[in-house]
Design an enzyme around this catalytic site. Sequence first.
Site, PDB file in Angstrom:
ATOM      1  N   ASP A  32       0.848  -1.188  -0.002  1.00 25.68           N
ATOM      2  CA  ASP A  32      -0.101   0.113  -0.113  1.00 25.68           C
ATOM      3  C   ASP A  32       1.005   1.089   0.165  1.00 25.68           C
ATOM      4  O   ASP A  32       2.041   1.355   0.819  1.00 25.68           O
ATOM      5  CB  ASP A  32      -0.856   0.173   1.171  1.00 25.68           C
ATOM      6  CG  ASP A  32      -1.866   1.001   1.011  1.00 25.68           C
ATOM      7  OD1 ASP A  32      -3.170   0.716   1.088  1.00 25.68           O
ATOM      8  OD2 ASP A  32      -1.785   2.184   1.022  1.00 25.68           O
ATOM      9  N   ILE A  33       0.751   2.158  -0.780  1.00 27.66           N
ATOM     10  CA  ILE A  33       1.435   3.465  -0.872  1.00 27.66           C
ATOM     11  C   ILE A  33       1.432   4.128   0.014  1.00 27.66           C
ATOM     12  O   ILE A  33       2.345   4.976   0.398  1.00 27.66           O
ATOM     13  CB  ILE A  33       0.843   4.158  -2.351  1.00 27.66           C
ATOM     14  CG1 ILE A  33       2.165   4.870  -2.922  1.00 27.66           C
ATOM     15  CG2 ILE A  33      -0.387   4.963  -2.066  1.00 27.66           C
ATOM     16  CD1 ILE A  33       1.808   5.538  -4.314  1.00 27.66           C
ATOM     17  N   ASN A  89     -12.842  -2.501   2.370  1.00 27.95           N
ATOM     18  CA  ASN A  89     -13.740  -1.068   2.474  1.00 27.95           C
ATOM     19  C   ASN A  89     -14.691  -1.295   1.337  1.00 27.95           C
ATOM     20  O   ASN A  89     -14.151  -1.274   0.193  1.00 27.95           O
ATOM     21  CB  ASN A  89     -12.824  -0.032   2.627  1.00 27.95           C
ATOM     22  CG  ASN A  89     -11.699   0.121   3.721  1.00 27.95           C
ATOM     23  OD1 ASN A  89     -12.247  -0.252   4.919  1.00 27.95           O
ATOM     24  ND2 ASN A  89     -10.525   0.764   3.563  1.00 27.95           N
ATOM     25  N   HIS A 102     -10.148  -5.269  -3.297  1.00 31.22           N
ATOM     26  CA  HIS A 102      -9.037  -5.450  -2.619  1.00 31.22           C
ATOM     27  C   HIS A 102      -8.994  -5.709  -1.070  1.00 31.22           C
ATOM     28  O   HIS A 102      -9.899  -5.285  -0.540  1.00 31.22           O
ATOM     29  CB  HIS A 102      -7.814  -4.236  -3.089  1.00 31.22           C
ATOM     30  CG  HIS A 102      -8.291  -3.147  -2.453  1.00 31.22           C
ATOM     31  ND1 HIS A 102      -9.361  -2.321  -3.395  1.00 31.22           N
ATOM     32  CD2 HIS A 102      -8.228  -2.475  -1.298  1.00 31.22           C
ATOM     33  CE1 HIS A 102      -9.519  -1.096  -2.427  1.00 31.22           C
ATOM     34  NE2 HIS A 102      -8.884  -1.112  -1.393  1.00 31.22           N
TER      35      HIS A 102
END
Length: 114
Positions: A32-33, A89, A102
Amino acid sequence: MSEADCIFCRIVRGEIDAEVVHDEDDVLVFEDINSKAPVHVLVIPKEHVANLEEIGALPDTVLKRLFEVASSVAEKLGVTEGGYAIRINNGRDAGQEVFHLHLHVMGGKRLGMP
Ligand code: 5GP
Ligand code: ZN
């Protein structure tokens, strides 16, 4: 959003760089960025599915594989013993930002809800 514009489809196609930690036929895993835990990776089906409401479009084998890969990547990243959270989410109130299904896999610290 179409697959052409979808950020995660663009990562799958190699048009946007990502720190890939696992790559196989139907599933991709990358960092995750904006990580929110010492381990925070995203497990995605390569096929574009926006959310759980569209999950019927995914073959059952791919759906199962998402969780198997999440588990094996957790092992690879050293968080199996300590434990980890898997989070989806789904929709606005959950804060979904990227409309390509995801699994967040997060570990390496004590995680609470939400
Ligand atoms: P969600 O849609 O479940 O709220 O979360 C989307 C996640 O994707 C966020 O945690 C965000 O940091 C991550 N993200 C958004 N854009 C990119 C990107 O271009 N590359 C990577 N590696 N992660 C991204
Ligand atoms: Zn997509």
